[in-house]
Enzyme design. Structure first.
Site, PDB file in Angstrom:
ATOM      1  N   THR A 197      -5.794  28.626  -7.925  1.00  0.00           N
ATOM      2  CA  THR A 197      -6.484  27.560  -7.176  1.00  0.00           C
ATOM      3  C   THR A 197      -6.179  27.623  -5.685  1.00  0.00           C
ATOM      4  OG1 THR A 197      -6.844  25.177  -7.004  1.00  0.00           O
ATOM      5  CG2 THR A 197      -4.641  25.862  -7.638  1.00  0.00           C
ATOM      6  N   HIS A 202      -7.012  17.685  -9.235  1.00  0.00           N
ATOM      7  CA  HIS A 202      -7.260  16.307  -9.675  1.00  0.00           C
ATOM      8  C   HIS A 202      -7.258  16.300 -11.208  1.00  0.00           C
ATOM      9  CE1 HIS A 202      -8.016  15.349  -5.530  1.00  0.00           C
ATOM     10  NE2 HIS A 202      -8.969  16.270  -5.451  1.00  0.00           N
ATOM     11  N   HIS A 205      -8.992  19.155 -13.169  1.00  0.00           N
ATOM     12  CA  HIS A 205      -8.259  20.429 -13.204  1.00  0.00           C
ATOM     13  C   HIS A 205      -7.120  20.375 -14.218  1.00  0.00           C
ATOM     14  CE1 HIS A 205      -9.872  19.936  -9.075  1.00  0.00           C
ATOM     15  NE2 HIS A 205     -10.354  21.134  -9.343  1.00  0.00           N
ATOM     16  N   ARG A 291     -15.912  27.957 -13.182  1.00  0.00           N
ATOM     17  CA  ARG A 291     -17.223  28.046 -12.556  1.00  0.00           C
ATOM     18  C   ARG A 291     -17.035  28.493 -11.103  1.00  0.00           C
ATOM     19  NH1 ARG A 291     -20.784  25.280  -9.704  1.00  0.00           N
ATOM     20  NH2 ARG A 291     -22.920  25.131 -10.515  1.00  0.00           N
TER      21      ARG A 291
END
Ligand code: PPS
Length: 570
Positions: A197, A202, A205, A291
């Site tokens: 990441t 948040h 995740h 995604r």
């Protein structure tokens, strides 16, 4: 130099010399030609030397580079999708010859490694951009970097590591591949799924990573990038504090946090493949690919550079030879009726999906609005609010511009008093005359000197703004381009409000409070703005104030109202 075998990840390179030998080399290297590594090169070299980029043993040779660009493979056929090159300027490349040893130094001059120069060549950057990133559009951060920042010549060769690049922050969370593998061993972790990441985490995740780990019955490694990410991202200091909060949301002893000093390229599918190889080197058995993995956003025509699941498709193609498994994941969304997160494809007809986009999240932070608890954790929001305070808590520059005698200083002083009455932030007035006495006493009024003067004011104002204060600047600032530069300098740090005091030249001349216009007309004062020197009228100031028929009090009041309207005072 040694190689290590670990349960996951295969052979790991370690290019560092033992300490005593490194000390001897450092002494010898003082006489070698020397190259100061860029920030991106330092990120790359750290991962080459510690094995994060295994099997690389240096910066690509020309053969490896061509093969990576054409085929996503090193010249020996090993899968490697991202060029790792040492770009330099032509002047430096002309000064070194094949066979030379080059000392590669960090910003402080410490020799990090010696490059055994085996190749130098001029790359075809257009071909590289198209093949690796699928585009020549310079809005793509790595394409922009390639054309505007990277040197024109690439140097290739093997590396010998002498010192580890230094990091002073979060030392306890920085692990080399060898150290991380040892931690996994010590904790008895056999299957490890990594989460890549570059953003704060948040609830969505946390939910996604927790599900992924459960799905493959693995422990979880949160492995955020702290080297270079997309320009404009939340800085890694704030992010790491957020990750530390999120860590406590997982069941105990299931999840680990470690920082990766990678320089991302935002290369979408090829970058995802590269991320998988890197995580394999760090001892992971799985990598979550969600995604739009490592997506750079939209191109200059507003289209996505890559399809949302292109990265997953490419990894599938190479899965059999990767040595690490992909855990593909869809976007997670919050379903109101069920009060829980679900993969988007599992949402049933008639169910209400709640989502807050990145843009909407930033808007809410800027305006100090509520962020619902279904979206994030209070501790994470608190951390981000500290870093991105609401506008009325941000620093701010009010930049007056206008002719001599137009009323800038008078209005600035009235505004200063009114803002002090409000008492919210500390305020500094950088008036033209005062600056010329204390900051720019050696400067005259040529275009060059005026610009230097304004840039100095801009720099001081930017520091004040960055630290949450209010800077009121009141120079003539006659040149558009310099005013633009100051705006650009300050905008990312807080508010910037340009006020054009547009009192006409005839009025200023008639007032002639300091008697300067008369002297300018007589030619006693040269290069006088409006008389014998230009003033470029601002095209889009936040406010224009003509002092004819407008008292200083009224003018200051208009600025206060403007600041309120923009959200900078409450
Ligand atoms: S600039 O162009 O922004 O750097 O000018 P600035 O530093 O604001 O000018 C400050 C004051 O210098 C006086 N002064 C002159 N102004 C313009 N042109 C010339 N040649 C010149 N020589 C001296 C002038 O009083 C400016 O103050 P203000 O407050 O604007 O009247």
């Amino acid at each position: 130099m040694s190689s290590l075998i670990a349960p996951h990840g295969g052979e790991l390179k370690n290019l560092y010399l033992p300490v005593e030998q490194a000390e001897i080399e450092k002494t010898a290297a003082k006489d070698y030609p020397s190259w100061d590594l860029t920030h991106r090169q330092i990120c790359d070299i750290e991962l080459i030397l510690n094995g994060g980029f295994s099997p690389l043993e240096g910066f690509h040779s020309e053969n490896d580079y061509n093969s990576v660009v054409d085929d996503s493979r090193l010249a020996d056929g090993t899968l490697w999708p991202m060029p790792i090159t040492l770009d330099v300027d032509k002047e430096f490349s002309d000064s070194v010859s094949l066979g030379d040893k080059i000392a590669l130094r960090d910003e402080e001059g410490v020799i990090i490694a010696i490059l055994d120069l085996s190749d130098k060549w001029v790359p075809n950057k257009e071909k590289e951009a198209l093949s690796i990133f699928g585009s020549k559009d310079q809005v793509h951060p790595a394409v922009g970097y390639l054309f505007n920042n990277a040197g024109d010549v690439y140097l290739g060769g093997k590396l010998v590591g002498l010192s580890r690049p230094s990091h002073y922050d979060f030392k306890g969370l920085r692990d080399s591949p060898k150290e991380l593998r040892a931690k996994f061993d010590k904790w008895g972790w056999k299957k490890i799924v990594a989460f890549q990441t570059r953003n704060p985490m948040h609830r969505a995740h946390q939910e996604l990573t927790f599900r992924a780990a459960k799905q493959v019955e693995a422990n979880l490694l949160i492995h955020p990038v702290v080297g270079m990410t997309k320009p404009g991202d939340v800085d890694h200091f704030s992010r790491v504090r957020c990750y530390e909060h999120v860590l406590s949301e997982y069941p105990e002893q299931t999840t680990m946090l470690s920082l990766l000093p990678l320089a991302m390229r935002m290369g979408g599918p090829k970058e995802a493949l590269w991320h998988a190889i890197i995580r394999k080197n760090f001892g992971c058995s799985h990598l979550i690919v969600g995604r739009d993995h490592a997506g750079p956003g939209k191109d200059s025509e507003g289209n996505d550079f890559y399809g949302p699941y292109d990265a997953q498709d490419l990894i599938k193609e190479y899965q059999s030879e990767l040595g690490i498994q992909m855990v593909p994941f869809q976007m997670m969304v919050y379903v109101e009726e069920k009060a829980e997160y679900q993969p988007i494809d599992d949402v049933k007809e008639g169910q209400t999906v709640l989502n807050i986009s990145g843009t909407e999240f930033r808007r809410r932070l800027a305006e100090g609005l509520e962020i619902p608890s279904w979206f994030s954790y209070p501790a994470v929001v608190k951390e981000l609010r500290k870093r991105y305070p609401a506008r009325h808590k941000q620093g701010l520059t009010i930049f007056f511009t206008g002719l001599s005698g137009s009323g800038k200083s008078t209005i600035a002083n009235a505004l200063l008093t009114k803002l002090m009455e409000l008492g919210e932030r500390s305020i500094t007035l950088l008036d033209g005359d005062v600056v010329r006495k204390h900051l720019s006493s050696e400067l005259g009024f040529s275009k060059e000197h005026r610009n230097l003067n304004i840039l100095r004011i801009g720099y001081v104002a930017s520091e004040i703004t960055k630290n949450g204060g209010i800077a009121i600047c009141a120079p003539i600032a006659p040149y558009k381009e310099t005013r633009r530069q100051v705006r650009e300098m300050i905008k990312p740090l807080g508010g910037f409000v340009e006020v054009h005091v547009s009192t006409a030249l005839e009025v200023c001349e008639e007032r002639d409070r300091k008697g300067l216009y008369a002297k300018a007309r007589e030619g006693i004062i040269k290069e006088f703005t409006g008389i014998s020197d230009p003033y470029e009228i601002p095209e889009n100031p936040e406010l224009a104030i003509d002092t004819v028929g407008c008292s200083p009090d009224e003018a200051a009041q208009r600025i206060i109202l403007k600041l309120e309207g923009m959200g900078y005072i409450k």
